[in-house]
Design a protein around this motif. Structure first.
Motif, short mmCIF file in Angstrom:
data_model
loop_
_atom_site.label_atom_id
_atom_site.label_comp_id
_atom_site.label_asym_id
_atom_site.label_seq_id
_atom_site.Cartn_x
_atom_site.Cartn_y
_atom_site.Cartn_z
N ALA A 20 5.03 10.16 13.93
CA ALA A 20 3.74 10.58 13.93
C ALA A 20 2.80 10.10 15.02
N GLU A 21 2.00 11.28 15.30
CA GLU A 21 1.07 11.19 16.37
C GLU A 21 0.13 9.96 16.29
N THR A 22 -0.41 9.69 15.13
CA THR A 22 -1.41 8.97 14.82
C THR A 22 -0.97 8.08 13.85
N VAL A 23 -1.41 6.55 13.88
CA VAL A 23 -1.18 5.47 13.23
C VAL A 23 -2.47 4.94 12.70
N ILE A 24 -3.10 5.03 11.44
CA ILE A 24 -4.06 4.31 10.79
C ILE A 24 -3.87 3.19 9.92
N ILE A 25 -4.64 2.26 10.09
CA ILE A 25 -4.13 1.22 9.14
C ILE A 25 -5.43 1.27 7.73
N PHE A 26 -4.71 1.11 6.74
CA PHE A 26 -5.54 1.18 5.46
C PHE A 26 -5.24 -0.34 4.80
N VAL A 27 -6.49 -0.98 4.28
CA VAL A 27 -6.41 -2.19 3.66
C VAL A 27 -6.84 -1.97 2.14
N PRO A 28 -6.26 -2.43 1.09
CA PRO A 28 -6.41 -2.11 -0.25
C PRO A 28 -7.63 -3.15 -0.66
N GLY A 29 -8.25 -2.82 -1.83
CA GLY A 29 -9.40 -3.76 -2.35
C GLY A 29 -8.75 -5.00 -2.59
N ARG A 30 -9.88 -5.96 -3.03
CA ARG A 30 -9.84 -7.29 -3.52
C ARG A 30 -10.34 -7.62 -4.76
N ASP A 31 -9.84 -8.63 -5.46
CA ASP A 31 -10.21 -8.94 -6.62
C ASP A 31 -11.50 -10.03 -6.62
N ARG A 32 -12.08 -10.66 -7.53
CA ARG A 32 -13.24 -11.42 -7.43
C ARG A 32 -12.90 -12.93 -6.73
N MET A 33 -11.40 -13.28 -6.72
CA MET A 33 -11.01 -14.31 -6.14
C MET A 33 -10.67 -14.28 -4.69
N GLY A 34 -10.69 -12.91 -4.26
CA GLY A 34 -10.26 -12.64 -2.88
C GLY A 34 -8.91 -12.11 -2.93
N GLY A 35 -8.14 -12.06 -3.65
CA GLY A 35 -6.71 -11.85 -3.58
C GLY A 35 -6.78 -10.37 -3.50
N PHE A 36 -5.64 -9.74 -2.78
CA PHE A 36 -5.58 -8.19 -2.57
C PHE A 36 -4.82 -7.45 -3.74
N GLU A 37 -5.19 -6.31 -3.89
CA GLU A 37 -4.21 -5.45 -4.66
C GLU A 37 -2.82 -5.60 -4.33
N ASP A 38 -2.10 -5.35 -5.51
CA ASP A 38 -0.56 -5.00 -4.87
C ASP A 38 -0.75 -3.66 -3.92
N PRO A 39 -0.14 -3.81 -2.97
CA PRO A 39 -0.05 -2.68 -1.97
C PRO A 39 0.85 -1.45 -2.26
N ARG A 40 1.85 -2.04 -3.18
CA ARG A 40 2.77 -0.83 -3.40
C ARG A 40 2.42 0.30 -3.68
N ALA A 41 1.51 0.49 -4.68
CA ALA A 41 0.90 1.52 -5.20
C ALA A 41 0.49 2.55 -3.92
N TYR A 42 -0.21 1.83 -3.18
CA TYR A 42 -0.69 2.50 -1.86
C TYR A 42 0.14 2.85 -1.06
N VAL B 161 -9.27 2.26 7.25
CA VAL B 161 -9.74 2.75 6.29
C VAL B 161 -9.57 1.62 5.50
N PHE B 162 -10.72 1.09 4.53
CA PHE B 162 -10.59 -0.13 3.61
C PHE B 162 -11.20 0.09 2.35
N LEU B 163 -10.87 -0.49 1.35
CA LEU B 163 -11.54 -0.62 0.14
C LEU B 163 -12.45 -1.67 0.05
N GLY B 164 -13.62 -1.62 -0.06
CA GLY B 164 -14.60 -2.78 0.01
C GLY B 164 -15.55 -2.91 -1.11
N THR B 165 -16.62 -3.82 -1.29
CA THR B 165 -17.57 -4.12 -2.10
C THR B 165 -18.64 -2.86 -1.73
N PRO B 166 -19.80 -2.98 -2.62
CA PRO B 166 -21.05 -2.07 -2.24
C PRO B 166 -21.69 -2.79 -1.16
N ARG B 167 -21.53 -3.94 -0.53
CA ARG B 167 -22.34 -4.61 0.38
C ARG B 167 -21.71 -4.04 1.78
#
Length: 592
Positions: free
Chosen positions: A479-501, A537-543
């Protein structure tokens, strides 16, 4: 997402539309087939990654691997993506020349009901075209074996199995027989379904009804059910709790003395005009319409509550519905006891399987077989309710203990398998009839009409068309370009299972070989602002994440996608949900 490492000119080539996740969720299988094979190619790396998340895994992958390139890529279609993705990685570790791409079966039947799938012969073709290795159903989870053989949608595995005779001996013989037609084998079994018959001892004793004994018949069951039924008390004498597999009407057909599937001919042919078949189904329907001993809908909605409250005298159930045969059942639901399976003109206990087969359209049958043979030898994970088709699993001394059921129940399952008549083809031939039974109960249809409609559909499906599997091509260039993606989190702050992404990232890379998406999560507490600084790229909250430089002056840590979208007149964002973001006061005037 501010500060993407490799800004690039961006444009759209190829397909003329992009579909959002919301639009995909409302599509049926045929609608999904209309999506262009490669989707659209967005040449801004971050926007392409966002588009891939919206489209998810519904876009079919593009092209086939050229001969001689490594690794060979095959597609495996299933509902349990996470579980089989882990197995696919283990398989790849042992077979580095093969990569298994796991595809979600639900994409083919999104929003479809059991009845619509049961009556849609085209669904079997969709399944066969969706992967090199595909599921064969013994409920509602795959292709119909009867129709697949008739349409030439599955590969005959017998030549492969003959080269590995030890493999066949691992399976319960009846599960192999269930997938066999005229010497050809069209799948390897994964699990099996038989039915147990249970009854409420207390109800029988209170009503003075003789308890079931070996050799009792369906007519004996009917007489007991009539004596136990009390419509005023909302109590029924019999409940068929196997309607997912229809093992009770299948047993009536098998025990009627008729023969639904002719044993001769190149293709299976159902004798849907056999009077014995019609009479068996009429007897079953009359339990509802004439004798009124069987409910169409479970009283109260909960089968467990209904049975534990003594609202049913006799019922059928699958062994995986283990509560009634639980080793501690008396502590929470007194009364259930095992009854012998009723007899008809012949003794027959139907057995059907869930299995996996190789699509007739595969370009890589040898690689597909290696994956399938690997799958076939895996015991079912302890968290799954299904019963494994592996002989060693059924014969294990600790089977009852491990499943938390009584030894009597485990022995009953073994006995049912020992007396089993494989009926996978019969199940498939009658599936649309079974799906139409609710219309018979309320008088809109008759059994004769359902059988006639099924026979007509059988005639219309007499022609065969080639099958082509849509198998993805892996990215082989750096790849010419590498970008980092971060999954979303639940209400307790834990990240989603990254395997689907990670699976999405792999598919995105196949369509965009110049870009690699690295899926990353973090341990410990972390603020959205820090995630924004450390990702593209990341999945965040409305804030909206940002920092305050001084009073009423802010720095915003996300990029405005508006100019990118506006520069692309072909990007249709009209079907995306409107979303209100939370921003600081004075943001619009002071943001940098």
């Amino acid at each position: 997402m501010a500060g993407v490492r490799r800004p690039a000119d961006w444009r759209v080539v190829g397909a003329d539309r992009l579909v959002s996740r919301g639009a995909l969720q409302s599509m049926s299988g045929p609608a999904l087939k209309s999506i262009p094979p490669c989707g659209r190619r967005l040449f801004h790396p971050a926007l392409r990654a966002i588009a891939a998340l919206l489209v998810a895994v519904a876009l079919p992958a593009c092209g086939l691997l050229s001969p001689g390139e490594e690794p060979v890529v095959i597609t495996f279609t299933t509902y349990r993506v996470d579980y089989y993705s882990e197995l696919a990685e283990a398989f790849h570790d042992e077979n580095p020349d093969i990569r298994v791409y796991v595809r979600y079966l639900g994409d083919l039947a999104e929003g479809a009901s059991y009845e619509s799938v049961a009556n849609d012969a085209g669904f079997n073709r969709l399944v066969a075209e969706s992967g090199d290795v595909v599921p064969i159903e013994g409920g509602i989870s795959g292709a119909n074996l009867y129709e697949c053989i008739r349409q030439g949608l599955l590969y005959d595995l017998r030549p492969f199995l003959d080269e590995d005779p030890g493999l066949e001996s691992l399976f319960i013989p009846e599960t192999i027989e269930a997938l066999t037609w005229q010497g050809g084998l069209y799948g390897l079994p994964w699990s099996f379904s038989v039915s147990l018959m249970l009854y409420n001892k207390q109800l029988f004793d209170e009503a003075g009804v003789p308890q079931p004994v070996t050799g009792w018949t369906w007519d004996d069951l009917l007489q007991a059910a009539q004596a136990l039924t009390d419509e005023g008390e909302d109590r029924f004498g019999f409940l068929d709790n196997t309607r997912r597999t229809n093992l009770v009407p299948l047993a009536l057909v098998a025990q009627s003395g008729g023969r639904l599937i002719a044993s001769s001919g190149d293709l299976p042919e159902a004798a849907l005009d056999d009077p014995a078949v019609a009479a068996a189904l009429e007897w079953y329907v009359d339990l509802v319409r004439v004798h009124r001993v069987m409910p169409v809908v479970v009283p109260g909605g909960s089968i467990l509550d209904t049975l534990c409250q003594g609202k049913v005298g006799v019922w059928s159930q699958h062994p995986e519905q283990s509560w009634a045969i639980h080793s501690d059942v008396e502590s929470f639901c007194p009364g259930p006891a095992l009854a012998p399976w009723p007899r008809g003109e012949e003794q027959a206990q139907p057995l059907i399987v869930d299995a996996f087969g190789i699509s007739a359209g595969t370009a890589h049958p040898a690689a597909a077989w290696r994956w399938l043979a690997f799958l076939g030898q895996q015991p079912i994970a302890s968290g799954f309710p299904e019963w494994s088709a592996l002989r060693a699993e059924l014969e294990r001394p600790a089977l009852a203990q491990d499943r938390g059921i009584t030894r009597e129940a485990a022995d009953a399952v073994r006995a049912a398998v020992g007396e089993a008549v494989p009926m996978q083809l019969e199940y498939g031939a009658l599936k649309s009839v079974f799906a139409g039974l609710p219309e018979v109960y309320d008088g809109r249809e008759t059994v004769a009409q359902l059988l006639q409609d099924a026979a007509q559909t059988q005639v219309e499906l007499g022609t065969r068309e080639p099958v082509v599997v849509d198998t993805p091509v892996p990215a082989t260039t750096e790849a010419e370009t590498v970008i980092i993606f971060v999954p979303g989190r639940d209400r307790m702050g834990g990240f989603e299972d990254p395997r689907a992404y990670e699976a999405l990232a792999e598919e995105f890379r196949r369509e965009n070989p110049d870009i690699e998406v690295e899926v990353r999560t973090f341990s410990g507490p972390i603020l959205d602002e820090e995630i924004a600084r450390r990702s593209d790229v990341f999945l965040g909250t409305p804030r909206v994440p940002g920092g305050q430089l001084r009073e009423n002056e802010y720095t915003i840590l996300v990029s405005d996608l508006g100019p990118l979208i506006d520069a692309d007149p072909g990007f249709d964002s009209g079907d995306l949900l409107e979303f209100g973001f939370i921003v600081p006061p004075g943001y619009a005037e002071s943001a940098q």
